[in-house]
Design a protein around this motif. Structure first.
Motif, PDB file in Angstrom:
ATOM      1  N   UNK A  85       0.738  -1.025   0.077  1.00 53.40           N
ATOM      2  CA  UNK A  85      -0.014  -0.046  -0.056  1.00 53.40           C
ATOM      3  C   UNK A  85       0.791   1.403  -0.117  1.00 53.40           C
ATOM      4  N   UNK A  86       0.479   2.138   1.028  1.00 56.00           N
ATOM      5  CA  UNK A  86       1.215   3.544   1.111  1.00 56.00           C
ATOM      6  C   UNK A  86       2.519   3.515   1.186  1.00 56.00           C
ATOM      7  N   UNK A  87       3.063   2.343   1.687  1.00 54.99           N
ATOM      8  CA  UNK A  87       4.452   2.198   2.275  1.00 54.99           C
ATOM      9  C   UNK A  87       5.444   1.900   1.209  1.00 54.99           C
ATOM     10  N   UNK A  88       4.843   1.406  -0.004  1.00 50.93           N
ATOM     11  CA  UNK A  88       5.802   0.855  -0.990  1.00 50.93           C
ATOM     12  C   UNK A  88       5.433   1.339  -2.323  1.00 50.93           C
ATOM     13  N   UNK A  89       6.691   1.715  -3.229  1.00 48.32           N
ATOM     14  CA  UNK A  89       6.393   2.321  -4.591  1.00 48.32           C
ATOM     15  C   UNK A  89       6.747   0.827  -5.415  1.00 48.32           C
ATOM     16  N   UNK A  90       6.109   0.756  -6.512  1.00 50.44           N
ATOM     17  CA  UNK A  90       6.475  -0.380  -7.240  1.00 50.44           C
ATOM     18  C   UNK A  90       6.589   0.217  -8.707  1.00 50.44           C
ATOM     19  N   UNK A  91       7.733  -0.181  -9.423  1.00 46.17           N
ATOM     20  CA  UNK A  91       7.942   0.115 -10.727  1.00 46.17           C
ATOM     21  C   UNK A  91       8.256  -1.159 -11.502  1.00 46.17           C
ATOM     22  N   UNK A  92       7.770  -1.473 -12.623  1.00 43.46           N
ATOM     23  CA  UNK A  92       7.744  -2.686 -13.391  1.00 43.46           C
ATOM     24  C   UNK A  92       8.762  -2.261 -14.438  1.00 43.46           C
ATOM     25  N   UNK A  93       9.787  -3.374 -14.701  1.00 43.89           N
ATOM     26  CA  UNK A  93      10.873  -3.219 -15.638  1.00 43.89           C
ATOM     27  C   UNK A  93      10.592  -4.303 -16.548  1.00 43.89           C
ATOM     28  N   UNK A  94      11.519  -4.289 -17.325  1.00 47.87           N
ATOM     29  CA  UNK A  94      11.370  -5.303 -18.324  1.00 47.87           C
ATOM     30  C   UNK A  94      11.179  -6.634 -18.160  1.00 47.87           C
ATOM     31  N   UNK A  95      12.201  -6.841 -17.015  1.00 44.75           N
ATOM     32  CA  UNK A  95      12.361  -8.462 -16.465  1.00 44.75           C
ATOM     33  C   UNK A  95      11.879  -8.900 -15.230  1.00 44.75           C
ATOM     34  N   UNK A  96      11.698  -7.509 -14.480  1.00 44.30           N
ATOM     35  CA  UNK A  96      11.404  -7.717 -13.127  1.00 44.30           C
ATOM     36  C   UNK A  96      10.657  -6.392 -12.628  1.00 44.30           C
ATOM     37  N   UNK A  97      10.293  -6.509 -11.283  1.00 38.25           N
ATOM     38  CA  UNK A  97       9.728  -5.368 -10.728  1.00 38.25           C
ATOM     39  C   UNK A  97      10.614  -4.832  -9.460  1.00 38.25           C
ATOM     40  N   UNK A  98      10.749  -3.457  -9.044  1.00 42.16           N
ATOM     41  CA  UNK A  98      11.327  -3.153  -8.149  1.00 42.16           C
ATOM     42  C   UNK A  98      10.454  -2.401  -7.164  1.00 42.16           C
ATOM     43  N   UNK A  99      10.212  -3.089  -5.911  1.00 40.36           N
ATOM     44  CA  UNK A  99       9.288  -2.365  -4.852  1.00 40.36           C
ATOM     45  C   UNK A  99      10.307  -1.771  -3.944  1.00 40.36           C
ATOM     46  N   UNK A 100      10.114  -0.245  -3.780  1.00 43.31           N
ATOM     47  CA  UNK A 100      10.789   0.650  -2.898  1.00 43.31           C
ATOM     48  C   UNK A 100      10.076   0.951  -1.685  1.00 43.31           C
ATOM     49  N   UNK A 101      10.557   0.593  -0.618  1.00 49.77           N
ATOM     50  CA  UNK A 101       9.821   0.927   0.820  1.00 49.77           C
ATOM     51  C   UNK A 101      10.665   1.902   1.438  1.00 49.77           C
ATOM     52  N   UNK A 102       9.843   2.527   2.345  1.00 51.89           N
ATOM     53  CA  UNK A 102      10.439   3.541   3.040  1.00 51.89           C
ATOM     54  C   UNK A 102      10.859   2.863   4.593  1.00 51.89           C
ATOM     55  N   UNK A 103      11.780   3.151   5.050  1.00 52.61           N
ATOM     56  CA  UNK A 103      12.371   2.271   6.129  1.00 52.61           C
ATOM     57  C   UNK A 103      11.331   2.574   7.311  1.00 52.61           C
ATOM     58  N   UNK A 104      10.943   1.519   8.068  1.00 55.52           N
ATOM     59  CA  UNK A 104      10.235   1.661   9.206  1.00 55.52           C
ATOM     60  C   UNK A 104       9.755   0.256   9.750  1.00 55.52           C
ATOM     61  N   UNK A 105       8.722   0.083  10.433  1.00 55.68           N
ATOM     62  CA  UNK A 105       8.496  -1.262  11.235  1.00 55.68           C
ATOM     63  C   UNK A 105       8.245  -2.235  10.149  1.00 55.68           C
ATOM     64  N   UNK A 106       7.777  -2.214   9.021  1.00 50.72           N
ATOM     65  CA  UNK A 106       7.575  -2.952   7.991  1.00 50.72           C
ATOM     66  C   UNK A 106       8.763  -3.314   7.062  1.00 50.72           C
ATOM     67  N   UNK A 107       9.962  -2.814   7.350  1.00 53.70           N
ATOM     68  CA  UNK A 107      11.152  -2.985   6.560  1.00 53.70           C
ATOM     69  C   UNK A 107      12.031  -3.900   7.464  1.00 53.70           C
ATOM     70  N   UNK A 108      11.759  -4.307   8.799  1.00 54.55           N
ATOM     71  CA  UNK A 108      12.685  -5.024   9.425  1.00 54.55           C
ATOM     72  C   UNK A 108      12.818  -6.275   8.779  1.00 54.55           C
ATOM     73  N   UNK A 109      13.851  -7.074   9.232  1.00 53.57           N
ATOM     74  CA  UNK A 109      14.083  -8.485   8.735  1.00 53.57           C
ATOM     75  C   UNK A 109      12.981  -9.645   9.025  1.00 53.57           C
TER      76      UNK A 109
END
Length: 394
Positions: free
Chosen positions: A217-241
């Motif tokens: 949702x609002x915590x991530x940005x998704x960019x579709x590329x030709x072979x894969x996708x990149x999810x960019x997450x802002x650091x926070x509780x949802x990005x812990x290991x």
């Protein structure tokens, strides 16, 4: 004298209206669907079979619900029915058609519904003027509710598309890595990411892009590329290991290192390099687990990340103090903690070695006893000092 207007005018409809109309619904539904489609120029030229099925479904749902309302005080549209028309309005926005076409179609549907209801009732018995007025009020009020739901869906989709455009713009700025700081921060603020600092990129298969948009949702940005996708997450509780391991369980993904936003391209490159080190498997791969391997393969970005992290406990020291501790730590790691050998190599008193090691333990704590941390420190210090040599005068 006419009855006062009501919020639920279908309450005044004769109960035998439903009895009169239901047997004719199998023929009425397609007739209304064709009428509203052909009478609306923007719809008449649409050849998409899914669109025609959607119109048929909407007409079926609308007529069924109208007959259910006859003689009741129920609100026009319960959530499950309203959602059908919200979705219809959203689809119009996605097709880049204005709301006018759908509203025109609903007006035509109101005319057809009124005519069909009147004729159905008249086949049963004589219909008086008051009943026709009540029927007209009920149809008008009901179709107005359908129009409101459709308009809401249209507006929601327009806002969502505008928001997605802003999110895509920020993601592209981050992935290119060439945006001015004020432009990136302004773009981040526009999507509700004020004070953007650290982000975590995640490589995903292209087919997981849609799910990632929904899941994060609002915590991530998704960019579709030709072979894969990149999810960019802002650091926070949802990005812990732990959080990412749970969220990505059972999915192939490569989680890049958490870095400051200007370093997103470097973090994505590390994720791409790490993807080549492991076999595809269920569950996420974390670049942090492979920084040493990447460094030994000559990836400078991996060494930069390791250096930043492993030397962070000493960042507040004066350069001379920091250098003395690092030289001592390098020797201590290579000599497996033998202080006498460290003392001899550095030409300093054993008590000096003990003092420096105490300061290092104050900074690093139990990490100095962790084999993984020790290896990473050794790799970082080898990059700083090169091959082993005597450090005279230290």
């Amino acid at each position: 004298m006419s009855a006062p207007l009501s919020a639920t005018p279908w309450r005044r409809l004769p109960t035998d209206l439903a009895t009169a109309m239901r047997p004719h619904l199998p023929a009425t539904v397609p007739a209304v669907a064709v009428a509203v489609t052909e009478a609306t120029p923007a719809f008449a030229t649409v050849t998409d079979e899914k669109f025609r099925r959607d119109v048929h479904t909407a007409v079926q749902v609308a007529l069924d619900r109208f007959l259910d309302l006859v003689g009741t005080d129920e609100p026009a549209l319960p959530p499950r029915i309203r959602e059908v028309f919200v979705a219809l309005g959203a689809a119009e926005a996605r097709e880049d058609r204005g709301p006018e076409a759908l509203l025109a179609a609903l007006r035509m549907a109101a005319r057809v519904l009124l005519r069909t209801a009147s004729q159905s009732l008249a086949r049963l018995r004589p219909v008086d003027t008051e009943e026709l007025i009540d029927l007209s009020d009920a149809v008008s009020a009901y179709v107005a509710e359908l129009a409101a739901a459709s308009t809401d869906g249209y507006a929601l989709q327009v806002r969502e598309q505008a928001g997605e455009d802003r999110r895509r713009h920020l993601a592209e700025l981050l992935l290119r890595g060439d945006g001015m700081a004020n432009a990136v921060q302004a773009a981040a603020a526009r999507i509700g990411w004020p004070d953007l600092h650290t982000v975590v990129p995640v490589l995903l298969p292209l087919e997981q892009a849609r799910d990632a948009r929904f899941r994060f949702g609002a915590d991530g940005l998704v960019v579709e590329r030709g072979r894969d996708a990149v999810l960019v997450l802002r650091a926070g509780p949802r990005t812990t290991r732990a959080a990412l391991s749970a969220a990505l369980a059972g999915r192939w993904a490569v989680v890049g290192p958490a870095l400051a936003w200007p370093q997103v391209p470097a973090a994505v490159r590390l994720a791409e390099q790490a993807a080549g080190l492991v076999e595809p498997d269920a569950g996420p791969v974390f670049v942090d687990d492979h920084l040493v391997s990447l460094t030994l393969r000559g990836e400078p970005g991996a060494l930069a990340v390791l250096t930043e992290r492993r030397l962070a406990p000493l960042h507040d020291l004066r350069p001379a103090q920091r250098d003395n501790l690092l030289v001592t730590l390098h020797s201590w790691l290579r000599h497996w903690g033998a202080r006498a050998e460290v003392s001899a190599e550095l030409f300093v008193h054993p008590q000096t070695v003990s003092y420096r090691l105490k300061r290092l333990r104050d900074r690093y704590g139990g990490d100095l006893d962790d084999p993984t941390v020790r290896l990473e420190l050794l790799v970082v210090l080898a990059g700083l000092f090169g091959p082993p040599r005597h450090h005279a005068g230290r």
